[in-house]
Design an enzyme around this catalytic site. Structure first.
Site, PDB file in Angstrom:
ATOM      1  N   CYS A   1     -12.037  -0.944  -6.085  1.00  0.00           N
ATOM      2  CA  CYS A   1     -11.532  -2.126  -4.891  1.00  0.00           C
ATOM      3  C   CYS A   1     -12.112  -3.346  -5.428  1.00  0.00           C
ATOM      4  O   CYS A   1     -13.172  -2.970  -5.031  1.00  0.00           O
ATOM      5  CB  CYS A   1     -11.506  -1.497  -4.297  1.00  0.00           C
ATOM      6  SG  CYS A   1     -10.526  -3.390  -2.686  1.00  0.00           S
ATOM      7  N   GLY A   2     -11.129  -4.082  -6.735  1.00  0.00           N
ATOM      8  CA  GLY A   2     -11.792  -5.618  -6.263  1.00  0.00           C
ATOM      9  C   GLY A   2     -12.013  -6.098  -5.630  1.00  0.00           C
ATOM     10  O   GLY A   2     -13.370  -6.650  -6.238  1.00  0.00           O
TER      11      GLY A   2
ATOM     12  N   CYS B   1      -5.566  -8.331  -4.266  1.00  0.00           N
ATOM     13  CA  CYS B   1      -5.677  -7.079  -4.534  1.00  0.00           C
ATOM     14  C   CYS B   1      -6.606  -7.825  -5.974  1.00  0.00           C
ATOM     15  O   CYS B   1      -6.122  -7.461  -7.303  1.00  0.00           O
ATOM     16  CB  CYS B   1      -5.053  -5.401  -4.849  1.00  0.00           C
ATOM     17  SG  CYS B   1      -5.563  -4.999  -5.941  1.00  0.00           S
TER      18      CYS B   1
ATOM     19  N   GLU C   1      -9.342   2.083   0.992  1.00  0.00           N
ATOM     20  CA  GLU C   1      -8.592   1.093   1.208  1.00  0.00           C
ATOM     21  C   GLU C   1      -7.435   1.285   2.283  1.00  0.00           C
ATOM     22  O   GLU C   1      -7.147   1.999   2.429  1.00  0.00           O
ATOM     23  CB  GLU C   1      -7.863   1.020  -0.406  1.00  0.00           C
ATOM     24  CG  GLU C   1      -8.690   0.284  -1.215  1.00  0.00           C
ATOM     25  CD  GLU C   1      -8.197  -0.246  -2.009  1.00  0.00           C
ATOM     26  OE1 GLU C   1      -7.032  -1.284  -1.965  1.00  0.00           O
ATOM     27  OE2 GLU C   1      -8.001   0.375  -2.975  1.00  0.00           O
TER      28      GLU C   1
ATOM     29  N   GLY D   1     -12.965  -5.950  -2.834  1.00  0.00           N
ATOM     30  CA  GLY D   1     -14.253  -5.093  -2.048  1.00  0.00           C
ATOM     31  C   GLY D   1     -15.035  -5.142  -2.838  1.00  0.00           C
ATOM     32  O   GLY D   1     -16.312  -4.555  -2.198  1.00  0.00           O
TER      33      GLY D   1
ATOM     34  N   ASN E   1       0.433  -0.685   0.449  1.00  0.00           N
ATOM     35  CA  ASN E   1      -0.435  -0.095  -0.222  1.00  0.00           C
ATOM     36  C   ASN E   1       0.954   1.324   0.087  1.00  0.00           C
ATOM     37  O   ASN E   1       2.023   1.214  -0.116  1.00  0.00           O
ATOM     38  CB  ASN E   1      -1.173  -0.171   1.407  1.00  0.00           C
ATOM     39  CG  ASN E   1      -2.053  -0.915   1.307  1.00  0.00           C
ATOM     40  OD1 ASN E   1      -2.362  -1.543  -0.106  1.00  0.00           O
ATOM     41  ND2 ASN E   1      -1.712  -1.682   2.531  1.00  0.00           N
TER      42      ASN E   1
END
Length: 263
Positions: free
Chosen positions: A204-205, A74, A195, A207, A65
């Site tokens: 965000c995949g 991710c 994130e 998410g 991150n």
């Protein structure tokens, strides 16, 4: 000083700096991620992604991150890796496996004339693990290989994501990614995301997967939905076998070089 070749890519605006570690060696990816992610003094990104050899899959991904912390998985980055390895000649296969800290993921690349426009990722199981009340809101806790807290709201544009997301991020031990979700219809969601370690991002995949599964578990949607994020749309499907399939695009922005101290 060393010279590092990198590629800037994004999945629906969720942007990372990608480094081919078949050709580069990074000793301190944590500090490098902090430096390059700075949008004023660095390259500018939500973090750093290393594309590496693997002993158990076709490729391995490590993702850091913007604050230097390492993430388990991710979804947007995994799609970008699929595009990168195919278009940069690291594989000729359109079905590849990717080692992550949350296990091996399987990717299907939709390729045409040497270009990958869409990638489907088998995210594995998404599990509702509990609930949390924080800041006057109720959150559903979902694990998609990394932790998420999903909150259903009437209008995502009314949410102060920085204030509420940062509060919720630290309300769970180890930190959590936070999603604010509006039900549009049985087949559509709108989502904003905070994130863990990076702040609010365009998409965000994982998410999107967590939000879709939370909505499906609550019988708010069907088992196949479109999730509208600030950076674009993702298709999420929850199969009868319990797998979560995520399909979306990936974009290469540019390739460059940067000098850095690897220590």
């Amino acid at each position: 000083m060393k010279t590092l070749t990198f590629t800037k890519m994004h999945g629906l605006g969720n942007d990372y700096v990608y480094v081919n570690c078949f050709h580069n060696r990074i000793s301190n990816p944590q500090s490098l991620s902090i430096r390059i992610s700075d949008r004023h003094k660095g390259i500018g990104s939500d973090g750093l992604v290393l594309i590496m050899p693997s002993s158990v899959a076709d490729f391995r991904m490590r993702i850091f991150n913007a604050d230097g912390s390492e993430a388990e998985m991710c979804g947007n980055a995994s799609r970008c890796i699929g595009k990168y390895v195919y278009e940069h000649g690291l594989t000729a296969k359109t079905d590849i496996s990717l080692e992550t800290l949350s296990g091996v993921k399987h990717l299907h690349l939709y390729a045409d004339n040497g270009k990958v426009e869409q990638v489907k990722v088998d995210m594995g199981q998404a599990v509702v693990v509990g609930a949390k009340h924080c800041g006057g809101r109720d959150y559903i806790l979902v694990n998609v290989g990394n932790p998420h807290a999903v909150c259903f709201v009437d209008n995502v544009d009314d949410i102060d994501v920085m204030a509420e997301g940062s509060l919720m991020e630290h309300a769970v031990e180890g930190g959590v990614n936070v999603e604010y979700v509006c039900i549009v219809s049985r087949t559509e969601l709108r989502m904003r995301v905070w994130e863990r370690g990076s702040g609010e991002t365009m998409a965000c995949g994982t998410g999107a997967c967590a939000s879709a599964v939370a909505a499906m578990t609550e019988n708010l949607t069907d088992n196949k939905v479109i999730v509208h994020l600030r950076g674009g749309d993702l298709q999420i499907e929850h199969t009868p076998e319990g797998k979560v399939l995520m399909t979306g695009g990936a974009t290469e922005v540019f390739t460059g070089e940067i000098e850095y101290e690897d220590k």
